[in-house]
Design a protein around this motif. Structure first.
Motif, PDB file in Angstrom:
ATOM      1  N   TYR A  71     -25.423  18.376 -28.498  1.00 33.74           N
ATOM      2  CA  TYR A  71     -24.886  19.153 -27.379  1.00 33.74           C
ATOM      3  C   TYR A  71     -23.863  18.282 -26.911  1.00 33.74           C
ATOM      4  O   TYR A  71     -23.858  17.436 -26.621  1.00 33.74           O
ATOM      5  CB  TYR A  71     -25.667  19.903 -25.904  1.00 33.74           C
ATOM      6  CG  TYR A  71     -27.162  20.419 -27.154  1.00 33.74           C
ATOM      7  CD1 TYR A  71     -26.530  21.230 -26.952  1.00 33.74           C
ATOM      8  CD2 TYR A  71     -27.941  19.585 -27.488  1.00 33.74           C
ATOM      9  CE1 TYR A  71     -27.839  22.475 -27.926  1.00 33.74           C
ATOM     10  CE2 TYR A  71     -29.154  20.313 -28.185  1.00 33.74           C
ATOM     11  CZ  TYR A  71     -29.064  21.810 -27.329  1.00 33.74           C
ATOM     12  OH  TYR A  71     -29.545  22.537 -28.395  1.00 33.74           O
ATOM     13  N   TYR A  72     -22.761  18.920 -26.709  1.00 34.08           N
ATOM     14  CA  TYR A  72     -21.554  18.865 -25.989  1.00 34.08           C
ATOM     15  C   TYR A  72     -21.518  18.837 -24.762  1.00 34.08           C
ATOM     16  O   TYR A  72     -21.089  20.538 -24.356  1.00 34.08           O
ATOM     17  CB  TYR A  72     -20.457  18.147 -26.365  1.00 34.08           C
ATOM     18  CG  TYR A  72     -20.449  17.490 -28.131  1.00 34.08           C
ATOM     19  CD1 TYR A  72     -20.203  16.498 -28.010  1.00 34.08           C
ATOM     20  CD2 TYR A  72     -20.825  18.389 -28.844  1.00 34.08           C
ATOM     21  CE1 TYR A  72     -20.118  15.609 -29.400  1.00 34.08           C
ATOM     22  CE2 TYR A  72     -20.725  17.278 -30.548  1.00 34.08           C
ATOM     23  CZ  TYR A  72     -20.822  16.347 -30.987  1.00 34.08           C
ATOM     24  OH  TYR A  72     -20.685  16.438 -32.066  1.00 34.08           O
ATOM     25  N   VAL A  73     -21.418  17.948 -23.222  1.00 33.88           N
ATOM     26  CA  VAL A  73     -21.077  19.049 -22.103  1.00 33.88           C
ATOM     27  C   VAL A  73     -20.440  18.294 -21.216  1.00 33.88           C
ATOM     28  O   VAL A  73     -20.048  16.748 -21.135  1.00 33.88           O
ATOM     29  CB  VAL A  73     -23.079  18.682 -21.576  1.00 33.88           C
ATOM     30  CG1 VAL A  73     -22.740  19.039 -19.965  1.00 33.88           C
ATOM     31  CG2 VAL A  73     -23.942  19.005 -22.176  1.00 33.88           C
ATOM     32  N   GLY A  74     -19.636  19.235 -20.530  1.00 34.20           N
ATOM     33  CA  GLY A  74     -17.839  18.384 -19.799  1.00 34.20           C
ATOM     34  C   GLY A  74     -18.176  19.248 -18.934  1.00 34.20           C
ATOM     35  O   GLY A  74     -18.564  20.558 -17.976  1.00 34.20           O
ATOM     36  N   SER A  75     -18.055  18.532 -17.752  1.00 32.05           N
ATOM     37  CA  SER A  75     -18.391  19.294 -16.421  1.00 32.05           C
ATOM     38  C   SER A  75     -17.367  18.880 -15.266  1.00 32.05           C
ATOM     39  O   SER A  75     -16.419  17.695 -15.555  1.00 32.05           O
ATOM     40  CB  SER A  75     -19.505  19.131 -15.552  1.00 32.05           C
ATOM     41  OG  SER A  75     -20.195  18.871 -16.052  1.00 32.05           O
ATOM     42  N   ARG A  76     -16.529  19.997 -14.681  1.00 33.21           N
ATOM     43  CA  ARG A  76     -15.571  19.219 -13.758  1.00 33.21           C
ATOM     44  C   ARG A  76     -16.275  19.931 -11.997  1.00 33.21           C
ATOM     45  O   ARG A  76     -16.853  20.638 -11.490  1.00 33.21           O
ATOM     46  CB  ARG A  76     -14.971  20.354 -13.750  1.00 33.21           C
ATOM     47  CG  ARG A  76     -13.368  20.105 -12.690  1.00 33.21           C
ATOM     48  CD  ARG A  76     -11.926  20.842 -13.382  1.00 33.21           C
ATOM     49  NE  ARG A  76     -11.407  20.890 -12.446  1.00 33.21           N
ATOM     50  CZ  ARG A  76     -10.185  20.018 -12.502  1.00 33.21           C
ATOM     51  NH1 ARG A  76      -9.633  19.043 -13.140  1.00 33.21           N
ATOM     52  NH2 ARG A  76      -9.411  19.948 -11.752  1.00 33.21           N
ATOM     53  N   VAL A  77     -16.029  18.981 -10.859  1.00 37.71           N
ATOM     54  CA  VAL A  77     -16.981  18.325  -9.819  1.00 37.71           C
ATOM     55  C   VAL A  77     -15.540  18.833  -8.988  1.00 37.71           C
ATOM     56  O   VAL A  77     -14.909  18.123  -9.210  1.00 37.71           O
ATOM     57  CB  VAL A  77     -18.453  17.267 -10.074  1.00 37.71           C
ATOM     58  CG1 VAL A  77     -19.001  17.318  -8.429  1.00 37.71           C
ATOM     59  CG2 VAL A  77     -18.977  17.487 -11.094  1.00 37.71           C
ATOM     60  N   GLU A  91     -18.469  23.269 -19.366  1.00 37.48           N
ATOM     61  CA  GLU A  91     -19.010  23.976 -20.888  1.00 37.48           C
ATOM     62  C   GLU A  91     -19.881  23.120 -21.804  1.00 37.48           C
ATOM     63  O   GLU A  91     -19.860  22.331 -21.494  1.00 37.48           O
ATOM     64  CB  GLU A  91     -17.792  24.256 -21.732  1.00 37.48           C
ATOM     65  CG  GLU A  91     -16.754  25.228 -20.396  1.00 37.48           C
ATOM     66  CD  GLU A  91     -15.198  25.356 -21.815  1.00 37.48           C
ATOM     67  OE1 GLU A  91     -15.139  25.424 -23.004  1.00 37.48           O
ATOM     68  OE2 GLU A  91     -14.678  24.776 -20.739  1.00 37.48           O
ATOM     69  N   ILE A  92     -20.285  23.867 -22.406  1.00 33.44           N
ATOM     70  CA  ILE A  92     -21.482  22.944 -23.113  1.00 33.44           C
ATOM     71  C   ILE A  92     -21.353  23.488 -24.813  1.00 33.44           C
ATOM     72  O   ILE A  92     -20.713  24.924 -24.369  1.00 33.44           O
ATOM     73  CB  ILE A  92     -22.838  23.674 -23.103  1.00 33.44           C
ATOM     74  CG1 ILE A  92     -23.659  22.891 -21.834  1.00 33.44           C
ATOM     75  CG2 ILE A  92     -24.220  22.989 -24.183  1.00 33.44           C
ATOM     76  CD1 ILE A  92     -24.727  23.212 -20.974  1.00 33.44           C
ATOM     77  N   VAL A  93     -21.421  22.713 -25.762  1.00 25.39           N
ATOM     78  CA  VAL A  93     -20.134  22.785 -26.671  1.00 25.39           C
ATOM     79  C   VAL A  93     -22.258  22.537 -28.303  1.00 25.39           C
ATOM     80  O   VAL A  93     -22.208  21.607 -27.796  1.00 25.39           O
ATOM     81  CB  VAL A  93     -19.424  22.287 -27.314  1.00 25.39           C
ATOM     82  CG1 VAL A  93     -19.380  22.604 -29.225  1.00 25.39           C
ATOM     83  CG2 VAL A  93     -18.346  23.100 -26.751  1.00 25.39           C
ATOM     84  N   GLY A 110     -20.731  28.658 -20.798  1.00 21.80           N
ATOM     85  CA  GLY A 110     -19.838  28.189 -19.987  1.00 21.80           C
ATOM     86  C   GLY A 110     -21.060  28.911 -18.342  1.00 21.80           C
ATOM     87  O   GLY A 110     -21.653  28.998 -18.280  1.00 21.80           O
ATOM     88  N   LEU A 111     -20.667  28.206 -17.253  1.00 20.69           N
ATOM     89  CA  LEU A 111     -21.404  28.739 -16.480  1.00 20.69           C
ATOM     90  C   LEU A 111     -21.834  30.152 -16.025  1.00 20.69           C
ATOM     91  O   LEU A 111     -22.542  30.891 -16.079  1.00 20.69           O
ATOM     92  CB  LEU A 111     -20.600  28.162 -15.152  1.00 20.69           C
ATOM     93  CG  LEU A 111     -20.399  27.144 -14.334  1.00 20.69           C
ATOM     94  CD1 LEU A 111     -19.845  26.571 -13.600  1.00 20.69           C
ATOM     95  CD2 LEU A 111     -22.039  26.280 -13.997  1.00 20.69           C
ATOM     96  N   GLU A 112     -20.549  31.006 -16.323  1.00 15.87           N
ATOM     97  CA  GLU A 112     -20.187  32.298 -16.298  1.00 15.87           C
ATOM     98  C   GLU A 112     -21.612  32.390 -17.388  1.00 15.87           C
ATOM     99  O   GLU A 112     -22.251  34.224 -17.606  1.00 15.87           O
ATOM    100  CB  GLU A 112     -19.325  33.249 -17.112  1.00 15.87           C
ATOM    101  CG  GLU A 112     -19.557  32.265 -17.719  1.00 15.87           C
ATOM    102  CD  GLU A 112     -18.447  31.661 -18.430  1.00 15.87           C
ATOM    103  OE1 GLU A 112     -17.487  31.389 -19.354  1.00 15.87           O
ATOM    104  OE2 GLU A 112     -17.863  31.427 -17.147  1.00 15.87           O
ATOM    105  N   VAL A 116     -26.964  27.666 -13.547  1.00 17.39           N
ATOM    106  CA  VAL A 116     -27.276  25.693 -13.557  1.00 17.39           C
ATOM    107  C   VAL A 116     -28.287  25.388 -13.538  1.00 17.39           C
ATOM    108  O   VAL A 116     -29.664  26.215 -12.311  1.00 17.39           O
ATOM    109  CB  VAL A 116     -26.687  25.666 -12.505  1.00 17.39           C
ATOM    110  CG1 VAL A 116     -26.104  23.969 -12.562  1.00 17.39           C
ATOM    111  CG2 VAL A 116     -24.897  26.216 -11.770  1.00 17.39           C
ATOM    112  N   VAL A 117     -28.465  24.683 -14.402  1.00 20.35           N
ATOM    113  CA  VAL A 117     -30.374  23.670 -14.884  1.00 20.35           C
ATOM    114  C   VAL A 117     -29.309  22.750 -14.703  1.00 20.35           C
ATOM    115  O   VAL A 117     -28.615  21.767 -15.657  1.00 20.35           O
ATOM    116  CB  VAL A 117     -30.046  24.008 -16.125  1.00 20.35           C
ATOM    117  CG1 VAL A 117     -32.053  23.705 -16.344  1.00 20.35           C
ATOM    118  CG2 VAL A 117     -30.598  26.063 -16.633  1.00 20.35           C
TER     119      VAL A 117
END
Length: 153
Positions: A71-77, A91-93, A110-112, A116-117
């Motif tokens: 799991y590759y996880v990227g977030s923009r905060v 986004e999670i790949v 994606g979030l959609e 959110v966990v």
């Protein structure tokens, strides 16, 4: 204008600039997401765990089991003034493997796609917190068996 008036105006201008800059939203990116071109280099049904790690990098998270998925996880905060940080994009790949360790599927979420966990939680919940101290102290009254006290055993 005197030198003191100029200095006072300069201090006021700097203070205004500092206050206004605190109200500007700041964005921070966390994690690592492989690009679509990098993911196109991974061939479903051919690549293995080792070749995926070599091609697009080692994942930040993997499945619970030894042979789990990647799991590759990227977030923009967004950080905005005194407000708490808000996740505006995540986004999670997910790279799924079969029992032999060969890539079975690649999915981007994606979030959609869900809610959110929280990935980590630093709170330990015990059942004792629901019962007050006095109730715990006197909880066994009435549960004592007095019949065995005088029998000597």
């Amino acid at each position: 204008m005197t030198g003191r008036t100029k200095a006072m105006r300069m201090v006021v201008a700097l203070a205004c600039a500092a206050v206004l800059s605190a109200c500007v939203a700041q964005y921070r990116n966390h994690g690592y997401l492989p690009s679509d071109s990098e993911l196109s280099d991974v061939i479903v049904g051919v690549d293995t765990r080792d070749t995926v790690a070599e091609t697009i990098g080692v994942p930040g998270t993997s499945g619970v089991l030894d042979q789990g998925n990647y799991y590759y996880v990227g977030s923009r905060v967004r950080h905005y003034g005194a407000f708490p940080p808000e996740i505006v994009e995540r986004e999670i790949v997910a790279v799924e493997f079969d029992a032999d360790g060969v890539v079975r599927n690649i999915t981007r979420y994606g979030l959609e796609d869900g809610r959110v966990v929280a990935l980590t939680r630093r709170v330990t919940v015990t059942g004792d917190g629901d019962i007050g101290f006095i109730r715990q102290l006197f909880g066994n009254i009435g549960g004592i068996n007095l019949g065995g006290i005088g029998d000597g055993g």
